[in-house]
Design an enzyme around this catalytic site. Sequence first.
Site, PDB file in Angstrom:
ATOM      1  N   HIS A  27       0.854  -1.195   0.000  1.00  0.00           N
ATOM      2  CA  HIS A  27       0.000   0.000   0.000  1.00  0.00           C
ATOM      3  C   HIS A  27       0.883   1.237   0.000  1.00  0.00           C
ATOM      4  O   HIS A  27       1.276   1.748   1.058  1.00  0.00           O
ATOM      5  CB  HIS A  27      -0.929  -0.011   1.224  1.00  0.00           C
ATOM      6  CG  HIS A  27      -1.973   1.059   1.187  1.00  0.00           C
ATOM      7  ND1 HIS A  27      -3.319   0.806   1.305  1.00  0.00           N
ATOM      8  CD2 HIS A  27      -1.879   2.398   1.030  1.00  0.00           C
ATOM      9  CE1 HIS A  27      -4.008   1.928   1.221  1.00  0.00           C
ATOM     10  NE2 HIS A  27      -3.148   2.918   1.061  1.00  0.00           N
ATOM     11  N   HIS A  29       1.382   4.890  -2.503  1.00  0.00           N
ATOM     12  CA  HIS A  29       0.866   5.659  -3.645  1.00  0.00           C
ATOM     13  C   HIS A  29       2.008   6.246  -4.460  1.00  0.00           C
ATOM     14  O   HIS A  29       3.017   6.688  -3.906  1.00  0.00           O
ATOM     15  CB  HIS A  29      -0.072   6.775  -3.163  1.00  0.00           C
ATOM     16  CG  HIS A  29      -1.315   6.257  -2.525  1.00  0.00           C
ATOM     17  ND1 HIS A  29      -2.522   6.202  -3.187  1.00  0.00           N
ATOM     18  CD2 HIS A  29      -1.542   5.739  -1.293  1.00  0.00           C
ATOM     19  CE1 HIS A  29      -3.441   5.691  -2.375  1.00  0.00           C
ATOM     20  NE2 HIS A  29      -2.870   5.407  -1.212  1.00  0.00           N
ATOM     21  N   ARG A  82       3.409  16.704 -15.202  1.00  0.00           N
ATOM     22  CA  ARG A  82       2.749  17.244 -16.393  1.00  0.00           C
ATOM     23  C   ARG A  82       3.113  16.558 -17.700  1.00  0.00           C
ATOM     24  O   ARG A  82       2.438  16.765 -18.696  1.00  0.00           O
ATOM     25  CB  ARG A  82       3.071  18.740 -16.509  1.00  0.00           C
ATOM     26  CG  ARG A  82       2.577  19.499 -15.288  1.00  0.00           C
ATOM     27  CD  ARG A  82       2.784  20.986 -15.399  1.00  0.00           C
ATOM     28  NE  ARG A  82       2.326  21.636 -14.168  1.00  0.00           N
ATOM     29  CZ  ARG A  82       2.410  22.933 -13.948  1.00  0.00           C
ATOM     30  NH1 ARG A  82       2.911  23.741 -14.864  1.00  0.00           N
ATOM     31  NH2 ARG A  82       1.969  23.436 -12.800  1.00  0.00           N
ATOM     32  N   ASP A 149      -6.274   3.072  -9.089  1.00  0.00           N
ATOM     33  CA  ASP A 149      -7.391   3.390  -8.194  1.00  0.00           C
ATOM     34  C   ASP A 149      -8.281   4.514  -8.726  1.00  0.00           C
ATOM     35  O   ASP A 149      -7.826   5.427  -9.405  1.00  0.00           O
ATOM     36  CB  ASP A 149      -6.926   3.667  -6.754  1.00  0.00           C
ATOM     37  CG  ASP A 149      -6.333   5.049  -6.534  1.00  0.00           C
ATOM     38  OD1 ASP A 149      -5.771   5.623  -7.487  1.00  0.00           O
ATOM     39  OD2 ASP A 149      -6.435   5.558  -5.403  1.00  0.00           O
ATOM     40  N   GLY A 183      -9.004   8.317  -2.036  1.00  0.00           N
ATOM     41  CA  GLY A 183      -9.573   9.630  -1.759  1.00  0.00           C
ATOM     42  C   GLY A 183     -10.445   9.608  -0.521  1.00  0.00           C
ATOM     43  O   GLY A 183     -10.490   8.607   0.213  1.00  0.00           O
ATOM     44  N   HIS A 210      -9.624   1.219  -0.627  1.00  0.00           N
ATOM     45  CA  HIS A 210      -9.456   1.816   0.701  1.00  0.00           C
ATOM     46  C   HIS A 210     -10.829   1.744   1.382  1.00  0.00           C
ATOM     47  O   HIS A 210     -11.848   1.981   0.723  1.00  0.00           O
ATOM     48  CB  HIS A 210      -9.106   3.295   0.605  1.00  0.00           C
ATOM     49  CG  HIS A 210      -7.705   3.602   0.181  1.00  0.00           C
ATOM     50  ND1 HIS A 210      -7.197   3.289  -1.042  1.00  0.00           N
ATOM     51  CD2 HIS A 210      -6.710   4.255   0.849  1.00  0.00           C
ATOM     52  CE1 HIS A 210      -5.944   3.722  -1.118  1.00  0.00           C
ATOM     53  NE2 HIS A 210      -5.617   4.316   0.015  1.00  0.00           N
ATOM     54  N   GLU A 213     -10.844   4.032   6.615  1.00  0.00           N
ATOM     55  CA  GLU A 213      -9.720   4.900   6.993  1.00  0.00           C
ATOM     56  C   GLU A 213     -10.262   6.141   7.712  1.00  0.00           C
ATOM     57  O   GLU A 213      -9.768   6.523   8.764  1.00  0.00           O
ATOM     58  CB  GLU A 213      -8.947   5.321   5.720  1.00  0.00           C
ATOM     59  CG  GLU A 213      -7.775   6.257   5.983  1.00  0.00           C
ATOM     60  CD  GLU A 213      -7.098   6.745   4.691  1.00  0.00           C
ATOM     61  OE1 GLU A 213      -7.706   6.663   3.612  1.00  0.00           O
ATOM     62  OE2 GLU A 213      -5.953   7.232   4.799  1.00  0.00           O
ATOM     63  N   ASP A 291       2.089   4.001   2.674  1.00  0.00           N
ATOM     64  CA  ASP A 291       1.057   4.884   2.099  1.00  0.00           C
ATOM     65  C   ASP A 291       1.633   6.025   1.243  1.00  0.00           C
ATOM     66  O   ASP A 291       1.681   5.906   0.026  1.00  0.00           O
ATOM     67  CB  ASP A 291       0.148   5.426   3.212  1.00  0.00           C
ATOM     68  CG  ASP A 291      -1.277   5.672   2.735  1.00  0.00           C
ATOM     69  OD1 ASP A 291      -1.603   5.296   1.595  1.00  0.00           O
ATOM     70  OD2 ASP A 291      -2.085   6.233   3.502  1.00  0.00           O
TER      71      ASP A 291
HETATM   72  O1  LIG Z   1      -7.305  14.229  -9.812  1.00  0.00           O
HETATM   73  C1  LIG Z   1      -8.309  14.899  -9.633  1.00  0.00           C
HETATM   74  O2  LIG Z   1      -8.637  15.791 -10.404  1.00  0.00           O
HETATM   75  C2  LIG Z   1      -9.178  14.687  -8.433  1.00  0.00           C
HETATM   76  C3  LIG Z   1     -10.367  15.356  -8.306  1.00  0.00           C
HETATM   77  C4  LIG Z   1     -11.129  15.148  -7.168  1.00  0.00           C
HETATM   78  C5  LIG Z   1     -10.697  14.292  -6.154  1.00  0.00           C
HETATM   79  C6  LIG Z   1      -9.496  13.637  -6.316  1.00  0.00           C
HETATM   80  C7  LIG Z   1      -9.029  12.760  -5.219  1.00  0.00           C
HETATM   81  O3  LIG Z   1      -9.728  12.551  -4.272  1.00  0.00           O
HETATM   82  C8  LIG Z   1      -7.688  12.186  -5.336  1.00  0.00           C
HETATM   83  C9  LIG Z   1      -7.318  11.419  -4.101  1.00  0.00           C
HETATM   84  C10 LIG Z   1      -5.970  10.770  -4.265  1.00  0.00           C
HETATM   85  O4  LIG Z   1      -5.438  10.499  -3.007  1.00  0.00           O
HETATM   86  C11 LIG Z   1      -4.682   9.336  -3.119  1.00  0.00           C
HETATM   87  N1  LIG Z   1      -4.348   8.885  -1.779  1.00  0.00           N
HETATM   88  C12 LIG Z   1      -3.109   8.925  -1.292  1.00  0.00           C
HETATM   89  N2  LIG Z   1      -3.105   8.475  -0.039  1.00  0.00           N
HETATM   90  C13 LIG Z   1      -4.368   8.145   0.262  1.00  0.00           C
HETATM   91  C14 LIG Z   1      -4.952   7.605   1.438  1.00  0.00           C
HETATM   92  O5  LIG Z   1      -4.343   7.333   2.476  1.00  0.00           O
HETATM   93  N3  LIG Z   1      -6.288   7.415   1.407  1.00  0.00           N
HETATM   94  C15 LIG Z   1      -7.029   7.681   0.314  1.00  0.00           C
HETATM   95  N4  LIG Z   1      -6.484   8.181  -0.826  1.00  0.00           N
HETATM   96  C16 LIG Z   1      -5.178   8.417  -0.834  1.00  0.00           C
HETATM   97  C17 LIG Z   1      -5.550   8.439  -3.963  1.00  0.00           C
HETATM   98  O6  LIG Z   1      -4.828   7.422  -4.574  1.00  0.00           O
HETATM   99  C18 LIG Z   1      -6.055   9.437  -4.993  1.00  0.00           C
HETATM  100  O7  LIG Z   1      -5.139   9.508  -6.051  1.00  0.00           O
HETATM  101  C19 LIG Z   1      -8.735  13.807  -7.450  1.00  0.00           C
HETATM  102 ZN    ZN Z   2      -3.631   4.861   0.643  1.00  0.00          ZN
END
Ligand SMILES: O=C(O)c1cccc(C(=O)CC[C@H]2O[C@@H](n3cnc4c(=O)[nH]cnc43)[C@H](O)[C@@H]2O)c1
Ligand code: ZN
Length: 353
Positions: A27, A29, A82, A149, A183, A210, A213, A291
């Site tokens: 796990h 990212h 980018r 994911d 997310g 996930h 959490e 994480d």
């Molecule tokens: O990319 C976008 O445009 C976008 C728009 C709205 C919402 C999101 C997300 O919510 C992206 C979340 C992002 O967070 C990552 N992540 C990393 N660590 C964790 C964790 O501990 N728990 C949940 N999510 C996590 C996940 O892989 C998403 O890439 C994006």
């Molecule tokens: Zn995570």
Amino acid sequence: MTDRLIDPSIPRDLHAFIASLPKAELHVHHVGSASPRIVSELAARHADSKVPSDLEALADYFTFTDFAHFIEVYLSVVDLIRTPEDVRLLTYEVARDLARQQVRYAELTITPFSSTRRGIDEKAFMEAIEDARKAAEAEFGTVLRWCFDIPGEAGLVSAEETARLATDDRLRPEGLVSFGLGGPEIGVPRPQFKPYFDRAIAAGLRSVPHAGETTGPETVWDALTHLRAERIGHGTNSFQDPKLLAHLAEERIPLEVCPTSNIATRAVRTLDEHPIKEFVKAGIVVTINSDDPPMFGTDLNNEYAVAARLLDLDERGLAELAKNAVEASFLDEPGKSRIKDEIDTYTEAWLAP
Ligand SMILES: O=C(O)c1cccc(C(=O)CC[C@H]2O[C@@H](n3cnc4c(=O)[nH]cnc43)[C@H](O)[C@@H]2O)c1
Ligand SMILES: [Zn+2]
């Protein structure tokens, strides 16, 4: 491990044992693994970004008030990636950091939607991660696999796009093994993602959302029932439901526990209050993971040291924990046996008089 991460309550030789212990990481990212050096390099390159390029300012920037704040900061780092070359560099450098920690195998969670919606060409994106995966395996000996994911809060459009990228034979990368959901959980019910998980599972991918959490055990039940989860990302709040604990143990559904992450995002107040002990007591297969390590000021070795303290583990206990991760991975059986044998040989040699 840097001195900053050395827990004085753990004997130095246990830290040394962990540092050289062969490990698997289940796990972690992709963007969340960008080292301060990479983030600072990208931030300097893209001066319009609000991410600081100064390393000290970056440490402050990576201090989170809550989970929502963490996601906001996370997305500002996503904005720095980018071009396909940025993607390749990030992936290759993440593999280098894993290899330095003796990680033999890692399942890296990637959110392709976040990159394709920002304009990176989908084919070029897949080629970049695959190119880095192959180079990393050849040069560092670390085997990488991908989990794609859905960023749940971005809605069903992101679910559709992620399912398409994961199941289209012309795009699907060779290293892809699983399908996830990340997310925020609050206001993002799991059942709505069932059709996308059904498609991914039908295409041979494993289900690793996930859950639990930042919301309660009902989200973990939803992940099991609707998304047919084979492992649970975090699952932290499962401890609130004894029936769920018994079910996870009985069905041998591993939890991907990330202790420091839970403190950094304020999902758990202190490490001493972390429910990992309850999970072990309930007989659940616990795996230890990092994480988003640089964002949380940690690495996998430090997470093993934290687990050693919280679970009062010696070398053999740590080796069992490392083997849990190998066993819970989606590596093939010969690959699993190879790493587990390596863990045993290393541990016996370490303990030999
Ligand atoms: O990319 C976008 O445009 C976008 C728009 C709205 C919402 C999101 C997300 O919510 C992206 C979340 C992002 O967070 C990552 N992540 C990393 N660590 C964790 C964790 O501990 N728990 C949940 N999510 C996590 C996940 O892989 C998403 O890439 C994006
Ligand atoms: Zn995570």
